[in-house]
Write a protein that holds these residues in place. Sequence first.
Motif, short mmCIF file in Angstrom:
data_model
loop_
_atom_site.label_atom_id
_atom_site.label_comp_id
_atom_site.label_asym_id
_atom_site.label_seq_id
_atom_site.Cartn_x
_atom_site.Cartn_y
_atom_site.Cartn_z
N LYS A 75 7.83 5.88 -11.98
CA LYS A 75 8.80 4.77 -11.98
C LYS A 75 10.06 5.10 -11.19
N SER A 76 10.64 6.28 -11.49
CA SER A 76 11.85 6.66 -10.76
C SER A 76 11.55 6.87 -9.29
N THR A 77 10.39 7.47 -9.02
CA THR A 77 9.99 7.67 -7.62
C THR A 77 9.94 6.33 -6.90
N LEU A 78 9.33 5.33 -7.52
CA LEU A 78 9.25 4.00 -6.91
C LEU A 78 10.63 3.44 -6.63
N THR A 100 1.91 16.80 -5.00
CA THR A 100 1.82 15.94 -6.18
C THR A 100 1.86 14.49 -5.73
N LYS A 101 0.74 13.81 -6.00
CA LYS A 101 0.76 12.39 -5.66
C LYS A 101 1.44 11.65 -6.81
N ALA A 102 2.56 11.01 -6.50
CA ALA A 102 3.34 10.35 -7.56
C ALA A 102 3.07 8.85 -7.58
N ILE A 103 2.85 8.24 -6.42
CA ILE A 103 2.56 6.80 -6.33
C ILE A 103 1.27 6.65 -5.53
N ASP A 104 0.37 5.84 -6.05
CA ASP A 104 -0.94 5.69 -5.42
C ASP A 104 -1.21 4.22 -5.08
N ASP A 105 -1.17 3.89 -3.80
CA ASP A 105 -1.57 2.57 -3.30
C ASP A 105 -1.00 1.41 -4.13
N LEU A 106 0.30 1.31 -4.12
CA LEU A 106 0.96 0.26 -4.91
C LEU A 106 1.44 -0.87 -4.00
N ALA A 148 15.14 2.31 -2.92
CA ALA A 148 16.56 2.56 -2.59
C ALA A 148 16.71 3.22 -1.23
N GLY A 149 15.64 3.86 -0.75
CA GLY A 149 15.72 4.57 0.53
C GLY A 149 16.18 6.01 0.39
N PHE A 150 16.25 6.51 -0.86
CA PHE A 150 16.63 7.92 -1.08
C PHE A 150 15.46 8.84 -0.75
N LEU A 151 14.23 8.31 -0.90
CA LEU A 151 13.02 9.07 -0.59
C LEU A 151 12.25 8.32 0.48
N GLU A 152 11.44 9.06 1.22
CA GLU A 152 10.63 8.42 2.25
C GLU A 152 9.18 8.31 1.78
N GLU A 153 8.57 7.16 2.05
CA GLU A 153 7.18 6.96 1.62
C GLU A 153 6.26 7.86 2.45
N SER A 154 5.10 8.23 1.87
CA SER A 154 4.11 9.00 2.62
C SER A 154 3.28 8.07 3.48
N THR A 155 2.79 6.97 2.85
CA THR A 155 2.16 5.90 3.64
C THR A 155 2.57 4.57 3.02
N GLY A 156 2.28 3.50 3.75
CA GLY A 156 2.65 2.17 3.27
C GLY A 156 4.05 1.78 3.71
N THR A 157 4.45 0.58 3.32
CA THR A 157 5.77 0.11 3.75
C THR A 157 6.51 -0.59 2.61
N ILE A 158 7.84 -0.56 2.74
CA ILE A 158 8.71 -1.34 1.85
C ILE A 158 9.61 -2.16 2.77
N ALA A 159 9.62 -3.47 2.55
CA ALA A 159 10.47 -4.33 3.38
C ALA A 159 11.37 -5.19 2.50
N ASN A 191 0.81 -1.23 0.00
CA ASN A 191 0.00 0.00 0.00
C ASN A 191 0.84 1.27 0.00
N LEU A 192 1.81 1.29 -0.89
CA LEU A 192 2.75 2.41 -0.93
C LEU A 192 2.12 3.64 -1.58
N GLU A 193 2.33 4.77 -0.93
CA GLU A 193 1.85 6.03 -1.49
C GLU A 193 2.95 7.07 -1.29
#
Length: 261
Positions: free
Chosen positions: A48-51, A22-28, A56-67, A10-12
Amino acid sequence: MVEGHVTISNLEKVYESGDERTKAIDDLSLEVPSGQFLSVVGPSGCGKSTLLYLIAGFLEESTGTIAVDDQPIDGPGTDRGVVFQDYALFPWRTVMGNVTYGLEQDGVPKEQRRATAQEFIDMMDLDGFEDKYPKELSGGMKQRVALARTLAYDPKILLMDEPFGALDQPLRELLQDHLLEIWGDLGKTVIFITHDVEEAVYLSERVMVMTRHPGTKKTTVDIDVDRTQPREDIILSDEYTDVKNQVWQSLREETQPEAQL
Ligand SMILES: Nc1ncnc2c1ncn2[C@@H]1O[C@H](COP(=O)(O)OP(=O)(O)OP(=O)(O)O)[C@@H](O)[C@H]1O
Ligand SMILES: [Mg+2]
């Protein structure tokens, strides 16, 4: 031990500057199993680059998680290696100096890091160029230095953002085959962004197609091509042609939505 499994839930991502959002990623949500080669295609500006930079951890997600291997990521780490389109080499360092960089950061002793770097310099057919500076190299050589630099510190996951986009066709094909060989030998998880459907289908076991902005997963397509065959047999195979058409069609619906009417 199985390593390099990526779980995105649920990455956003919303970019905020001043009053602008600007919402770049929506509930992925996406699972990339350990050792899989996944390509990502999608319309320009779909995120794509945002994802990739989020993984990579260069940007922080607004919501959701990456593991990674069930551990939520916390900033950049040497378990993930990033290769950019524009190489991003250190101009003041030689080829050897660039390739040893990550090992230096990891505190590997000098002798050992030179030996490890040499292994990857040789793998990329760059022996003899150890003391050259980036400005003395061609585009294809720079991209091979960038790959060697990333591989040298042995990340579990390779994150690649249109790495061959700036190269001409023969060189691009050469590096694609080089990458496939490395992937076969080293068994890393690869997440590979490209705008080239043929490149995505030729290289990967699975392609994710993203929707247009704000991007999310539209579909994923599995590709079951025997990659031990020569390139010319792969690109003429029914499987390759079918999957290529399927991905192309799916992408076209996003880039030309009016064509569906
Ligand atoms: N730093 C930023 N601040 C604000 N908005 C941004 C920022 N970076 C990207 N965006 C916006 O986020 C969206 C996704 O951008 P991104 O660069 O991830 O797309 P992309 O799919 O990689 O595009 P391309 O195929 O053209 O490289 C776009 O609308 C873009 O304008
Ligand atoms: Mg991009």
